[in-house]
Design an enzyme around this catalytic site. Structure first.
Site, PDB file in Angstrom:
ATOM      1  N   SER A 102     -10.360 -21.711  -4.211  1.00 56.54           N
ATOM      2  CA  SER A 102      -8.732 -21.970  -4.018  1.00 56.54           C
ATOM      3  C   SER A 102      -8.145 -21.819  -5.567  1.00 56.54           C
ATOM      4  CB  SER A 102      -8.396 -23.451  -3.501  1.00 56.54           C
ATOM      5  OG  SER A 102      -7.127 -23.503  -3.027  1.00 56.54           O
ATOM      6  N   ASP A 133      -8.119 -19.341   7.265  1.00 60.28           N
ATOM      7  CA  ASP A 133      -7.751 -19.880   5.957  1.00 60.28           C
ATOM      8  C   ASP A 133      -6.358 -19.574   5.531  1.00 60.28           C
ATOM      9  OD1 ASP A 133      -7.885 -20.470   3.217  1.00 60.28           O
ATOM     10  OD2 ASP A 133      -9.970 -19.630   3.169  1.00 60.28           O
ATOM     11  N   HIS A 187     -10.046 -23.242   5.184  1.00 60.32           N
ATOM     12  CA  HIS A 187      -9.741 -23.210   3.771  1.00 60.32           C
ATOM     13  C   HIS A 187     -11.553 -23.834   3.209  1.00 60.32           C
ATOM     14  CE1 HIS A 187      -8.218 -22.539  -0.053  1.00 60.32           C
ATOM     15  NE2 HIS A 187      -7.912 -23.870  -0.262  1.00 60.32           N
TER      16      HIS A 187
END
Length: 297
Positions: free
Chosen positions: A107, A245, A272
């Protein structure tokens, strides 16, 4: 599979006059150096998902970025920049004597990993870009698409609260909660390390760099775009992304097409956090990639 493992070593590293805490698991020359998401999250959720790689001969290192977890938490918004975090990452790598590493950024940690790889390519054996992007304006357009699936009335409600600054209103928070369970983690009960990181979230770095929530980017990274620079990154790269995601497969494909040496894996029925949502699929892919670009077989 992941499990909670106590670290073998805990280090305190001086960075710009502040204390940054790092954690090390296992031993050996093949190091997986983890950069967690956020910004502003302790490293617990990513550390616990990858410390199990010690079972396959890897040393795993993670650290609480400045402003998070056990590290110092200064109140200075000028500290919350990606360039400063790049230098912090290099300071930790050197202080722990890690040598060349397999850098795994998840991320926000992937944005940081990209900028680190552009600044210090000589320090990398490989790069794993997990559930991340290289083009923030493109991501923002993708997030608008995900929000639109809630329906036009809900989107109008969210926009109203964003314009008014009433983001704590229950109806706005309810919409964000739905998006989180669709696109951040699709498990009905989120794993303990994830909850622990979220409960200790420092919104200072997060708000300054990203914005008020996962689906509204207003911080100093909202215009960040490294797609034009990726052609200069020749380190072997694994891009991973969940089918659902928030940092979407379209964002992942954009990176793959711009990188000279990249492979892409989309995990079905994940969002995610595929390492928690689909671990039986995630770990074989990661281990195969690492084994092809290191000495551990």
């Amino acid at each position: 599979m992941w499990r909670e493992i106590p670290p073998d070593d805990r280090f305190e590293v001086q960075v710009d006059g502040y204390r940054v805490v790092a954690y090390s698991f296992g031993s050996g020359d093949e190091v997986v150096f983890c950069l967690n998401g956020g910004p502003g999250l302790p490293c617990d959720y990513l550390r616990e998902a990858h410390s199990c790689l010690i079972d396959r001969g890897y040393r795993v290192v993670a650290f609480d970025q400045l402003g998070t977890g056990a590290s110092d938490r200064p109140h200075d918004d000028a500290l919350w920049t990606i360039s400063r975090y790049v230098e912090e990452t290099e300071t930790v790598r050197k202080a722990l004597g890690l040598g060349k590493v397999h850098l795994l950024g998840h991320s926000w940690g992937g944005w940081l990993g990209i900028d680190y790889a552009l600044a210090y390519p000589q320090n990398l054996k490989s790069l794993v870009l997990a559930d991340t992007v290289a083009d923030m304006p493109h991501l923002i357009s993708e997030l608008d698409r995900l929000r639109s699936a809630l329906g036009s009335e809900t989107v109008a409600m969210m926009q109203k609260h964003e314009a008014q600054g009433t983001l704590d209103h229950p109806e706005y928070q309810a919409a964000v909660t739905i998006l989180n369970y669709r696109h951040v983690c699709r498990l009905p009960d989120w794993p303990a390390p994830v909850r622990r990181s979220l409960e200790d979230w420092n919104m200072g770095p997060y708000g300054t760099m990203q914005g008020p929530n996962e689906f509204l980017y207003t911080g100093n990274l909202k215009d960040w775009n490294r797609i034009p620079d990726l052609a200069d990154m020749h380190v072997p790269t694994l891009i991973i992304v969940g089918e659902h995601d928030e940092l979407t497969p379209a964002c992942a494909l954009r990176m793959k097409l711009a990188l000279p040496d990249a492979e892409l894996k989309v995990f079905a029925n994940a969002s995610h956090m595929p390492f928690y949502e689909q671990p039986q699929d995630y770990y074989p892919v990661l281990l195969d990639f690492l084994s092809r670009h290191g000495t551990v077989q």
